[in-house]
Structures are given as C-alpha cells and as structure tokens.
Design an enzyme around this catalytic site. Structure first.
Site, PDB file in Angstrom:
ATOM      1  N   GLY A  29       0.812  -1.215   0.000  1.00 43.15           N
ATOM      2  CA  GLY A  29       0.000   0.000   0.000  1.00 43.15           C
ATOM      3  C   GLY A  29       0.843   1.262   0.000  1.00 43.15           C
ATOM      4  O   GLY A  29       2.015   1.241  -0.368  1.00 43.15           O
ATOM      5  N   HIS A  35       4.281   2.461  -7.751  1.00 44.01           N
ATOM      6  CA  HIS A  35       3.270   1.395  -7.797  1.00 44.01           C
ATOM      7  C   HIS A  35       2.441   1.509  -9.074  1.00 44.01           C
ATOM      8  O   HIS A  35       2.102   0.498  -9.696  1.00 44.01           O
ATOM      9  CB  HIS A  35       2.326   1.506  -6.591  1.00 44.01           C
ATOM     10  CG  HIS A  35       2.990   1.274  -5.275  1.00 44.01           C
ATOM     11  ND1 HIS A  35       3.360   2.306  -4.449  1.00 44.01           N
ATOM     12  CD2 HIS A  35       3.377   0.131  -4.652  1.00 44.01           C
ATOM     13  CE1 HIS A  35       3.920   1.806  -3.360  1.00 44.01           C
ATOM     14  NE2 HIS A  35       3.959   0.497  -3.457  1.00 44.01           N
ATOM     15  N   GLY A 145       9.477  -3.856  -8.435  1.00 42.55           N
ATOM     16  CA  GLY A 145      10.246  -2.692  -8.858  1.00 42.55           C
ATOM     17  C   GLY A 145      11.750  -2.943  -8.758  1.00 42.55           C
ATOM     18  O   GLY A 145      12.215  -3.589  -7.809  1.00 42.55           O
TER      19      GLY A 145
END
Ligand code: PAF
Length: 256
Positions: A29, A35, A145
């Site tokens: 989150g 993201h 990532g």
C-alpha cells in the site's frame, strides 16, 4: 475493481479467469507513481490484474517501523481502480498468518547479504508472503520494482528453486524530478532531510562504489556495494534522521 479480504474470495473471484493471463502486483500500500508503473505494466501484459495490499509484519524487524508504516486503504483503492486493477486483495494479519502459523521460506545466501545483514529475517518474511500470494492468486506474471533489486533477486531465486510457474517481471525505478527514488518512506523526510537524502541518488549516479562512499560520508551509511544480482547493480542503504532509504543503479545495459 472489487476489494476482497479472504483467500476463499480471491479463489472464487479468479475462477472465471483461469484460462486467461493473470498478473499479480504484490504491495504494502501507500501507493505512489512507482506502484502505478507496476500496475500499468501488469495492465499492458495481462487480462486480469490483481494487486495485494498487505503490510506484512513478518518482514519488519522493529515494531516502530511496522506501526509507523503509512496506511490509507481508501486512497490506495481509488488509485488502484484508476490504474485498471481488477481485484484488490487486502487481507487481515490473521488471514495470512492464522494462529499457529509456523512455515517459512528462507533464501539462505542471497537473503542474508546487504539488506539481509542489516535487517535480519526481512527476506524470510518477504519470500514467505510472496510464496503465499503466488499460491493464493496463481498468477502467470508477477511485478516488482527495480528499486528493490535484492528483493527481485530473492524472489527469482525462490521461484527457480521451488519450481514456481510464475514469471517475475521488473519495472524500472521511478524517481522524482530531483532524482530521489520514490518510496513510501519518503513522506517521513522533513524538507531538510530530503535535501540531505539527495546525496543518495547523486552518489549512485557515479556508478563507482568508492566515489559513492565518499559522497555519502555525511550520512549514516549501512552499505554501498556492487551486487551481482543479474543485472549487476551499485546498491546502497542510508539513514537520514529516522528514515532508512535504499536505492540502486544498474551497472550494465541502459535500464534506468
Ligand atoms: O516490496 C514490497 O512492497 C513488499 O516487500 C512485498 C513484495 C509486497 C512483500 O510484502
């Protein structure tokens, strides 16, 4: 986009998609552009995009770090929906680690160097939760990532060693205009700390470990090392005030 909280609901919702390409973006989150780049890549490659939102207690050493981790599910859900995520899996701690839980995945050598040395048990928590998420969602593709280069190496090694049928895809690091790699932790930096934190991308941009160490001499440095992760990177971790930042640059090819 649907938000579900139980493993049973994920399995039921994904049943009609079993013949199509399913992508998973595991997250904790506090979404930012980094993201969104993962969601975008997944959206471009898959028929159905699942994002998980779970602040995984097993990968945090210090309770203060876990408790201080930013949480805003409503905001995250809105961004995920706008980015084209189909299903958001936001389980409780007990759903992922029910009472009596005692099974862990340890990627022994890769998981104990660099980050692993400074955060003992961190990659055991990461590998375990990712394996659980892979088993729950059963994606063909999973997105991570490049900023967390060692995490990528650990997940890839786990996937290879445990014969998982998931392809790990890596998305380049997203940076602010001043060069700081995006991270949920950046919001903890005061303006003065942020200015000092810019030494990190500047040092790594030299692509030279000795010069980078020199440029980081005024910060509290955990490590600055060349890591042979495929691709090879120059990776560093520093502390600015109470905030720990990691970053890396690829030393071969032109991925950054
Ligand atoms: O990179 C992260 O946000 C976490 O380590 C991950 C992969 C979601 C596992 O909790």
């Amino acid at each position: 986009m649907r938000t579900v909280r139980t493993i049973a609901e994920v399995r039921e919702t994904l049943e009609p998609f079993r013949g199509s390409t399913l992508a998973l973006v595991p997250t904790m989150g506090a979404f930012h552009e980094g993201h969104l780049a993962l969601f975008e890549a997944a959206r471009a490659d898959a028929d159905c995009v699942v994002a998980s939102l779970f602040v995984n207690p097993a990968q945090f050493g210090e309770r203060a770090d876990l408790n201080g981790y930013p949480r805003d599910e409503q905001h995250d859900a809105r961004l995920a929906q706008e980015a084209g995520v189909d299903l958001l899996f936001a389980p409780s701690r007990d759903e992922m680690y029910p009472p009596g839980y005692e099974t862990w995945v340890d990627v022994e050598r890769l998981g104990s160097a660099l980050e692993g040395e400074h955060r003992p048990g961190h990659f055991r928590g990461v590998a375990t939760v990712c394996l659980k998420l892979f088993n729950i969602v059963r994606p063909q593709l999973a997105y991570f990532g490049q900023k967390d280069a060692q995490q990528v190496a650990v997940i890839r090694r786990m996937a290879r060693d445990l014969d998982l049928e998931v392809e790990v895809r890596v998305v380049p690091t997203v940076r602010d205009a001043d060069g700081l790699a995006l991270s949920s932790r950046n919001r903890r930096l005061s303006p003065e700390e942020r200015e000092r934190a810019l030494a990190l991308p500047r040092a790594l941009a030299t692509r030279d470990a000795a010069r980078a160490r020199e440029l980081l001499r005024d910060l509290d440095v955990d490590y600055v090392e060349i890591a042979d992760f495929d691709p090879c990177v120059l990776a560093a971790a520093v502390r600015v005030g109470d905030t720990r930042l990691i970053d890396n640059v690829i030393l071969e090819g032109d991925d950054e």
